[in-house]
Structure formats: structure tokens, C-alpha cells
Scaffold this active site. Structure first.
Site, short mmCIF file in Angstrom:
data_model
loop_
_atom_site.label_atom_id
_atom_site.label_comp_id
_atom_site.label_asym_id
_atom_site.label_seq_id
_atom_site.Cartn_x
_atom_site.Cartn_y
_atom_site.Cartn_z
N LYS A 65 0.19 2.17 17.07
CA LYS A 65 1.64 2.11 17.27
C LYS A 65 2.03 2.45 18.70
O LYS A 65 3.02 1.93 19.21
CB LYS A 65 2.36 3.02 16.28
CG LYS A 65 2.36 2.46 14.87
CD LYS A 65 3.44 3.08 14.01
CE LYS A 65 3.43 2.50 12.62
NZ LYS A 65 4.23 3.26 11.66
N LYS A 68 -3.64 -8.51 6.87
CA LYS A 68 -2.89 -8.17 5.67
C LYS A 68 -1.45 -8.70 5.78
O LYS A 68 -0.90 -8.75 6.88
CB LYS A 68 -2.87 -6.64 5.58
CG LYS A 68 -2.31 -6.09 4.29
CD LYS A 68 -2.38 -4.57 4.29
CE LYS A 68 -1.06 -4.00 3.82
NZ LYS A 68 -1.02 -2.57 3.70
N LYS A 108 4.88 -6.07 6.04
CA LYS A 108 6.33 -6.17 5.93
C LYS A 108 7.02 -6.05 7.26
O LYS A 108 8.20 -6.36 7.37
CB LYS A 108 6.86 -5.14 4.93
CG LYS A 108 6.84 -3.70 5.36
CD LYS A 108 6.88 -2.83 4.11
CE LYS A 108 7.94 -1.76 4.20
NZ LYS A 108 7.76 -0.85 5.33
#
Ligand code: TRP
Length: 330
Positions: A112, A195, A198
Site C-alpha cells: 500500500k 484475485k 473490490k
């Protein structure tokens, strides 16, 4: 005594078909057998910049989606993290027990901070400690988490160890990862090596729970499939097709072998058309219930409030015990 299960979603991006199949679908079954708490991690969302209005709207939207997907607010405690101040309170005590060296190892922090170079704030760094507080406040036995959250759960277990070393046992419960039965992992539609996320910027990569039929059809039909024509489940050589077959299988209840038989001699396109239909049919009632819930914000506020009150009553007990144990005057 039923075991306690706790899990949550960070209030960022869109809840996707991947969240539904990989997590929420399983939570629905768990609600019958376990004492379950499900919450929206809105405080965790603040670790990356959020437009205030978007965050607020999204919190209502996620809450309504949880309910529309079948999580029952009577059987479970469903709540919003920031409405239970005990989370940040416990988090502070745990922060004072966690060596920086342990946080430095967190791969999600590293990822991140590479992604948000302009906003490497201290919250991004202490994120896993708040997550530990989420879990430990409720004496959770089991935590269903995806692969990407495993390391955070391990840290939570380490923190219990630090706490017990200093203040003794019996105050915090050591949680374990809950590994679901099928554990279907849904991949990105365009890039099936990744993956389905979202918070993906490219919305072609996922189907959102509240996408309309048109969008769903477009996204499924546009999903990347592999070379060749045979309909065969093989994640190694046919990751794109196999991902679609996994979705199909979970939603229809048919095994992938059954699907292979059904589609013998047919083309990828046939399967996509039928799958789009299955997804649309699955999500239609969810979408309808969602639209209904979103029409009445007062009702949603009421449900949030009652969930948060129940969560507070539980979490307060742990927090008071912790405060006492560490020597704070009560
Ligand atoms: N970090 C989790 C995620 O992004 C969300 C989360 C926050 C969570 N606190 C939690 C999950 C506690 C399980 C338990 O997916």
C-alpha cells in the site's frame, strides 16, 4: 456454547461477486451454527484518502448489501466499526505492546505504501493493530479471512502473546483462522491471475453485487478467456475459463465436471451467455432488496444503531478487563 466468529469488510471500492462467493455466501451458512459478528471497517477505510460523502454513502450501501445478501441482523450482530468506540480504545493499548519491527514486516503495508506514495500515513502502518482490536474485543474464536489478511491475523496472535506475557492469561482469547469448506477464490475477469478485488480501478475486472443486468452481461461476455475452444476446467492452462466455471459452479450448484459434460462440443460464448444469465438471476432479488432498503435511510440507521449497541455491550467487558489489567484507574 457456540463459538464466536468475527469478520469484516473495509468500506472501500465495491462489494463484488468475489466477496459474495468467497466470503458472504459462507457467512450466511455460519450464522446458523455460530455466534457471528460482521462489521464494516470504516475506520480502516480512512488509511487511504476518502471523499467524506463517498465514504458515508458507501457505508449505507455496504450495510444494505450485507442485509440484502441474506445476513440476518437478528441472528448476527451487524455493525459499523466507528460506532463502537471500544475499537479505537483497545487499539491504543495494543499499539503500545506492538514492536515496530513486527509492523515493518507486513507485506500489505509495503504494497500500500508503494501504491499511495503521497499518503503514507501512520494509520496505514498501524492498520493491523486496529484489526487485532476488532478481533480481540469480542473474544472471537474464529476469523474467516482471505489469503491477503493471513499475516494480519498472525500478528493479532502475536499481540495476544505479548499481552499475556506482560499481563497474564485469560483476558484476551487467541483467535484462529477459519478455513471454509469450498473456499472458492474468484479471480479478476480480465486478468485471471489476480484475485477479483473490490478496489480494482478497472471495473471490467469485477461484477459488483449491485450491477444491473446489462452491466453484468457485458462484463461476463467480455471476460478474458484462453486460447483453444474446449470447455474444460483447468486453472493451470485455462485460468480465465476455469474462473468462469467456478463462478458458474458455485451459483448453480453444479460441479465443474457436470458443466464440462453439459458444454461438450459447445463454445466459450455459449457458456458465457448462460453464466451471465445465472449471475443476473442470482443477483436480481439481492438488487431488489437492496433498492428497497436504500429507500429508507432511517430504517438503516435504526438497524446500525441496534447492531452497534449490541456490539458495544460485548466489547465493553473486554475493554474494561484490559484497562484494569494494565493498571488504568477505573
Ligand atoms: N482488513 C480486512 C480487509 O481489508 C477487513 C478487516 C478489518 C477485518 N478488521 C477485521 C477482517 C477483523 C477480519 C477481522 O479485508
Amino acid at each position: 456454547m457456540k463459538k464466536t466468529i468475527l469478520s469484516g469488510s473495509t468500506v472501500t471500492g465495491d462489494l463484488t461477486l468475489g466477496n459474495y462467493i468467497g466470503a458472504i455466501h459462507n457467512w450466511k451458512q455460519l450464522q446458523e451454527k455460530y455466534d457471528c459478528l460482521y462489521f464494516l471497517a470504516d475506520l480502516h477505510a480512512l488509511t487511504v484518502f476518502q471523499d467524506p460523502k463517498v465514504l458515508r454513502d458507501r457505508t449505507y450501501s455496504f450495510f444494505a448489501q450485507y442485509l440484502a445478501l441474506g445476513l440476518d441482523p437478528q441472528k448476527n450482530i451487524i455493525f459499523v466499526q466507528s460506532q463502537v468506540p471500544e475499537h479505537t480504545e483497545l487499539s491504543w493499548v495494543l499499539t503500545c505492546l506492538t514492536p515496530m519491527g513486527y509492523l515493518n514486516r507486513m507485506t500489505q503495508f509495503k504494497e500500500k505504501s508503494e501504491k499511495h506514495v503521497k499518503n503514507i500515513n501512520a494509520g496505514l502502518y498501524t492498520y493491523p493493530i486496529l484489526m487485532a482490536a476488532d478481533i480481540l474485543l469480542y473474544q472471537a474464536d474464529l476469523v474467516p479471512v482471505g489469503e491477503d489478511q493471513r499475516q494480519h491475523l498472525e500478528l493479532c496472535r502475536d499481540i495476544v502473546g505479548f499481552f499475556e506475557n506482560r499481563y497474564g492469561e485469560g483476558i484476551l482469547k487467541m483467535p484462529e483462522a477459519y478455513i471454509g469448506k469450498s473456499g472458492a477464490r474468484i479471480m479478476s475477469l480480465q486478468d485471471p491471475e489476480k484475485k477479483m478485488s473490490k478496489s480494482d480501478e478497472n471495473e471490467k475486472n469485477f461484477v459488483s453485487i449491485i450491477d444491473d443486468a446489462k452491466k453484468i452481461e457485458k462484463k461476463i461476455k467480455g471476460a478474458a478467456t484462453d486460447s483453444g475452444t474446449e470447455i474444460k476446467y483447468d486453472p493451470e492452462t485455462k485460468p480465465g475459463l476455469s474462473n468462469l466455471m467456478t463462478i458458474y459452479s458455485v451459483l448453480s450448484g453444479k460441479t465443474t465436471e457436470e458443466l464440462e459434460k453439459e458444454y461438450e462440443g459447445k463454445m466459450y460464448g455459449h457458456l458465457k451467455v448462460d453464466l451471465a444469465d445465472v449471475v443476473v438471476q442470482t443477483l436480481r432479488p439481492v438488487r431488489e432488496k437492496y433498492d428497497d432498503l436504500m429507500k429508507n435511510k432511517d430504517h438503516l440507521d435504526q438497524l446500525m444503531k441496534s447492531g452497534s449497541e449490541r456490539a458495544r455491550a460485548r466489547s465493553r467487558v473486554t475493554l474494561e478487563n484490559v484497562y484494569k489489567a494494565v493498571g488504568l484507574v477505573r
